[in-house]
Write a protein that holds these residues in place. Structure first.
Motif, mmCIF file in Angstrom:
data_model
loop_
_atom_site.group_PDB
_atom_site.id
_atom_site.type_symbol
_atom_site.label_atom_id
_atom_site.label_comp_id
_atom_site.label_asym_id
_atom_site.label_seq_id
_atom_site.Cartn_x
_atom_site.Cartn_y
_atom_site.Cartn_z
ATOM 1 N N VAL A 74 37.764 40.672 34.770
ATOM 2 C CA VAL A 74 36.570 41.438 35.135
ATOM 3 C C VAL A 74 35.303 40.717 34.707
ATOM 4 C CG1 VAL A 74 35.359 43.625 34.819
ATOM 5 C CG2 VAL A 74 37.841 43.616 35.035
ATOM 6 N N SER A 75 35.293 40.165 33.515
ATOM 7 C CA SER A 75 34.072 39.501 33.039
ATOM 8 C C SER A 75 33.757 38.250 33.861
ATOM 9 C CB SER A 75 34.198 39.134 31.560
ATOM 10 O OG SER A 75 35.240 38.201 31.363
ATOM 11 N N GLY A 76 34.768 37.609 34.425
ATOM 12 C CA GLY A 76 34.553 36.415 35.235
ATOM 13 C C GLY A 76 34.137 36.721 36.661
ATOM 14 N N ASP B 240 32.698 46.778 27.086
ATOM 15 C CA ASP B 240 31.511 46.115 27.619
ATOM 16 C C ASP B 240 31.913 44.716 28.085
ATOM 17 O OD1 ASP B 240 29.051 45.020 28.187
ATOM 18 O OD2 ASP B 240 28.234 45.275 26.158
ATOM 19 N N GLN B 241 31.779 44.454 29.387
ATOM 20 C CA GLN B 241 32.137 43.161 29.954
ATOM 21 C C GLN B 241 30.922 42.230 30.064
ATOM 22 O OE1 GLN B 241 35.141 42.112 30.520
ATOM 23 N NE2 GLN B 241 36.261 44.025 30.334
ATOM 24 N N GLY B 242 29.752 42.706 29.658
ATOM 25 C CA GLY B 242 28.534 41.905 29.739
ATOM 26 C C GLY B 242 27.812 42.108 31.056
ATOM 27 N N HIS C 49 48.062 42.542 34.686
ATOM 28 C CA HIS C 49 47.232 41.772 35.618
ATOM 29 C C HIS C 49 45.978 41.197 34.963
ATOM 30 C CE1 HIS C 49 49.777 43.219 38.814
ATOM 31 N NE2 HIS C 49 49.502 44.461 38.501
ATOM 32 N N LEU C 50 45.775 41.509 33.685
ATOM 33 C CA LEU C 50 44.573 41.072 32.973
ATOM 34 C C LEU C 50 44.841 39.797 32.175
ATOM 35 C CD1 LEU C 50 43.417 44.567 31.648
ATOM 36 C CD2 LEU C 50 42.618 43.354 33.687
ATOM 37 N N PRO C 51 43.787 39.045 31.833
ATOM 38 C CA PRO C 51 43.983 37.850 31.007
ATOM 39 C C PRO C 51 44.624 38.226 29.670
ATOM 40 C CG PRO C 51 41.773 37.902 31.913
ATOM 41 C CD PRO C 51 42.400 39.236 32.215
ATOM 42 N N PRO C 52 45.399 37.389 29.059
ATOM 43 C CA PRO C 52 45.552 35.976 29.355
ATOM 44 C C PRO C 52 46.638 35.663 30.396
ATOM 45 C CG PRO C 52 46.686 36.454 27.325
ATOM 46 C CD PRO C 52 46.026 37.740 27.776
ATOM 47 N N THR C 53 47.492 36.627 30.763
ATOM 48 C CA THR C 53 48.578 36.320 31.699
ATOM 49 C C THR C 53 48.216 36.594 33.156
ATOM 50 O OG1 THR C 53 49.521 38.509 31.324
ATOM 51 C CG2 THR C 53 50.390 36.698 29.991
ATOM 52 N N GLY C 54 47.310 37.544 33.389
ATOM 53 C CA GLY C 54 46.956 37.918 34.752
ATOM 54 C C GLY C 54 45.640 37.318 35.210
ATOM 55 N N ALA C 55 45.388 37.418 36.509
ATOM 56 C CA ALA C 55 44.196 36.803 37.109
ATOM 57 C C ALA C 55 43.023 37.762 37.263
ATOM 58 C CB ALA C 55 44.554 36.246 38.479
ATOM 59 N N LEU C 56 43.211 39.030 36.942
ATOM 60 C CA LEU C 56 42.157 40.021 37.128
ATOM 61 C C LEU C 56 41.201 39.978 35.934
ATOM 62 C CD1 LEU C 56 41.124 42.280 38.960
ATOM 63 C CD2 LEU C 56 42.632 43.853 37.750
#
Length: 176
Positions: free
Chosen positions: A121-123, A59-61, A112-119
């Motif tokens: 989704v929640s943002g 769930d990304q909100g 590609h996901l946080p904390p190292t990547g920029a993708l």
């Protein structure tokens, strides 16, 4: 003794030489099982060759649900807007040229996901925003997560909207 040692050495060298071909081939003796889903929406045995899998739905909100996917040597992130019942998949990029394998695998989407990547989704906040971000940053996308189910027998399909049923049961996406 010398001849025997030669054949042992030759056989060992031949088997080492063949390893890359074996490592890239799909070895699965029991093909075509029914897709298995968990209570948290993870799945495996998707697709006609049983090589599709997905992690738990997150769930990304704000009605968004994401799920990491892998199909063959490709890795991606499905994102579903449960309110509008829309979805998209962002596929991981290929590794830098000096890190590529002989099998042509992509990076895992987690790279590609946080904390190292920029993708993040929640943002991003929406499926349309995700597709726009992906295009601007060189990611390939699939406009609808259910496109992976096209031309698949019912037993080979995964539920792209399972996360909506789990996290937003009253939403339009949960009814798909």
């Amino acid at each position: 003794m010398t001849v025997r040692l030669f054949f042992i050495s030759f056989g060992l060298a031949a088997s080492l030489w063949a390893v890359p071909a074996v490592a890239c081939s799909v070895a699965q003796p029991d093909w075509n099982k029914r897709v298995k889903h968990s209570d948290t929406c993870s799945f495996y045995y998707a697709g006609a060759n049983d090589m599709g899998a997905g992690k738990d739905a997150v769930d990304q909100g704000n009605g968004l649900v994401s799920q990491e996917l892998s199909f063959f040597f490709a890795s991606g992130m499905a994102v579903v807007d449960c309110a509008s019942a829309t979805s998209a998949i962002v596929w991981a990029k290929n590794p830098p040229q000096d890190e590529q394998t002989s099998c042509g695998e992509t990076l895992p989407i987690s790279a590609h996901l946080p904390p190292t990547g920029a993708l993040d989704v929640s943002g991003i906040g929406s499926v349309a925003g995700l597709v726009q971000f992906a295009a601007a940053n060189g990611f390939r996308t699939t406009a609808d997560a259910n496109d992976l189910n096209k031309n698949q027998r019912r037993k080979d399909r995964f539920d792209a909207f399972c996360g909506c049923k789990l996290h937003y049961p009253e939403s339009a996406g949960a009814k798909k």
